[in-house]
Design an enzyme around this catalytic site. Structure first.
Site, PDB file in Angstrom:
ATOM      1  CD  GLU A  44      -4.944   1.882  -1.098  1.00 52.78           C
ATOM      2  OE1 GLU A  44      -5.664   2.351  -2.001  1.00 52.78           O
ATOM      3  OE2 GLU A  44      -5.013   0.705  -0.701  1.00 52.78           O
ATOM      4  CG  ASP A  90      -1.338   0.937 -10.397  1.00 57.63           C
ATOM      5  OD1 ASP A  90      -2.570   0.863 -10.440  1.00 57.63           O
ATOM      6  OD2 ASP A  90      -0.576   0.057 -10.841  1.00 57.63           O
ATOM      7  CG  ASP A 102      -5.825  -7.849   0.567  1.00 55.99           C
ATOM      8  OD1 ASP A 102      -6.787  -8.391  -0.009  1.00 55.99           O
ATOM      9  OD2 ASP A 102      -5.903  -7.367   1.708  1.00 55.99           O
TER      10      ASP A 102
END
Length: 276
Positions: free
Chosen positions: A120, A148, A169
């Site tokens: 995340e 990243d 996602d």
């Protein structure tokens, strides 16, 4: 013509946001903050708690307040999770974009021997997931990285790390970040997959840039498949066994060959979403 098509796609996304709001009922913010990257809002309702990056943005993650944190609420998360059982010999999974952390937690519960890397970009999103959504990356088989996703992939390639499944996602308030929608990025993902590895990517079907996504995935992987979700999401499956995995899932098909321009680091029409 391209701008009109992309604006129409943006309006379609807003319609999906409104539909989500209706599904989860009246909500009120119980946590609002501005991180380095985005607004982070936790909405609390009668039955669900949700994470969003803006009041007009799609819910990034939701959980039933009276259920386990591993229960998957969204149709697309359920579809990606269901697909795992059809990927041969899964030992290591990379999840890029954790939201409230429901997918990594669900994988750990059902597949206790599988190593999960959860990536995340925003450390504050991780903090919120732990505080409000019972996300608990507390052992070596569920590791969380505040960085990243593309950086994580590049490092994995350098270190020779391979993944049996990559679940993409990663969404900002509008859509997938443009640097994770290009041929260069997908080529890196392909290099980080095992020979039998599968990429599962959460996207939207009814947008002006869907054909660009399709052209880009096809450019890197050849034939790719999709499994449609009733609310407008679709999961793109790419990799050697994509056809077999998709064949076990509802509303799945080979994606028709797209003649659109391949998205590259120097050209990504996802950016045009911001012109609305």
């Amino acid at each position: 013509m391209m701008i009109k098509t992309l604006v129409a796609g943006a309006l379609a996304l807003l319609a999906m946001v409104d539909a989500q709001a209706q599904v989860f009922g009246a909500t009120k913010p119980i946590w609002v903050q501005r991180s380095m990257y985005r607004n982070i809002i936790v909405l609390d309702g009668p039955t669900h708690r949700c994470l969003t990056f803006g009041r007009r943005s799609a819910r990034q993650s939701c959980m039933e307040k009276d259920a386990a944190a591993t229960k998957l609420v969204f149709g697309y998360t359920q579809r990606m999770f269901d697909a795992l059982q059809y990927v041969p010999n899964v030992k290591r999974v990379l999840v890029i974009g954790i939201g409230g952390g429901s997918i990594p937690m669900a994988i750990r519960e059902k597949y206790p021997d599988v190593m999960v890397d959860a990536v995340e970009l925003d450390q504050e999103v991780i903090n919120v997931a732990e505080r409000f959504f019972n996300f608990k990356p507390n052992n070596e088989l569920l590791r969380v990285f505040a960085e990243d996703g593309r950086v994580h992939i590049r490092r994995a390639i350098r270190e020779g790390v391979k993944f049996d499944v990559v679940m993409l996602d990663a969404f900002d308030k509008d859509y997938i970040p443009e640097h994770m929608a290009t041929a260069e990025f997908l080529t890196q993902v392909k290099s980080a997959l095992t020979p039998n590895g599968i990429l599962m990517s959460n996207t939207y079907k009814k947008t002006g840039f869907a054909k660009y996504e399709e052209a880009t995935y096809q450019h890197v992987f050849g034939g790719v498949y999709e499994s449609a979700i009733p609310n407008g999401n679709r999961i793109i499956f790419a990799g050697k066994h994509a056809a077999d995995v998709a064949s076990h899932l509802p509303d799945s098909a080979l994606i028709d060959k797209s003649d659109a321009t391949v998205m590259r680091d120097r050209f990504s029409p996802v950016n045009s979403l911001l012109v609305r």
